[in-house]
Design an enzyme around this catalytic site. Structure first.
Site, PDB file in Angstrom:
ATOM      1  CG  HIS A 112      -1.915  -1.161   1.320  1.00 30.77           C
ATOM      2  ND1 HIS A 112      -3.057  -1.136   0.533  1.00 30.77           N
ATOM      3  CD2 HIS A 112      -1.562  -2.256   1.803  1.00 30.77           C
ATOM      4  CE1 HIS A 112      -3.615  -2.201   0.929  1.00 30.77           C
ATOM      5  NE2 HIS A 112      -2.805  -3.201   1.591  1.00 30.77           N
ATOM      6  CB  THR A 161      13.771  -6.831   2.923  1.00 25.37           C
ATOM      7  OG1 THR A 161      15.175  -6.977   3.109  1.00 25.37           O
ATOM      8  CG2 THR A 161      13.067  -7.003   4.224  1.00 25.37           C
TER       9      THR A 161
END
Length: 181
Positions: A112, A161
């Site tokens: 988001h 990540t």
């Protein structure tokens, strides 16, 4: 460009679009039936997912399993996942052949916007790829846009990540290469 096309392209899209809501509800219905199916009926249970996912051969997923859409998930032959696999597949998710997942693995292709105003109206994603013969331990989280190479081992509890090359053992939060295989 419609909302589905935007989503698949990794562009900001409106997840409240009625077409996308329909796809998600359909996928969640299939996941619910799979999760409630008799565990002794292995073939019947996996047949439920065969109509939702893009399976390229034999696969075994222990319940519970959750996904957003299903049609963006491509799984190679010989895949095994322990309990509680969650795949947020707003973009393509490729899982290679002979891949194993421990319990509670999360592949999150969805994300988001950081800006709170934008976050209220859209989301976006990036594809995930897991190479052949790789093993993700329990409670591993893979973030959007990540590629994990072939023959990798990702230690339990890791948060991936950044991309991992072929033939490595990696672990930690954030996940880092520890050694070669």
């Amino acid at each position: 460009m419609n909302e589905k096309e935007k989503m698949l392209a990794g562009l900001p899209f409106d997840p409240r679009d009625p077409v996308l809501v329909g796809y998600r509800l359909g996928a969640k219905s299939v996941c619910h039936r799979f999760n409630m199916a008799d565990p002794a009926d292995l073939e019947d249970r996996m047949m439920l997912l065969a109509g939702l996912l893009r399976l390229k051969g034999a696969a075994h997923i222990e319940p519970n399993f959750f996904c957003d859409y299903g049609f963006n998930i491509y799984i190679g032959d010989g895949f095994y996942s322990n309990h509680n696999l969650t795949i947020l597949d707003v973009c393509r998710v490729d899982i290679g052949s002979k891949v194993m997942f421990g319990p509670n693995v999360l592949l999150s292709g969805a994300t988001h916007p950081v800006d709170p105003v934008e976050r209220m109206s859209n989301e976006y994603g990036a594809p995930i790829k897991i190479g052949d013969n790789s093993w993700l331990g329990g409670n591993v989280v893979v973030l959007p846009g990540i590629t994990i190479g072939n023959n990798c081992v990702v230690g339990a509890g890791s948060v991936v990540t950044r991309d991992l090359p072929d033939n490595v053992v990696a672990a930690g939060n954030p996940c880092r290469v520890i050694r070669s295989v």
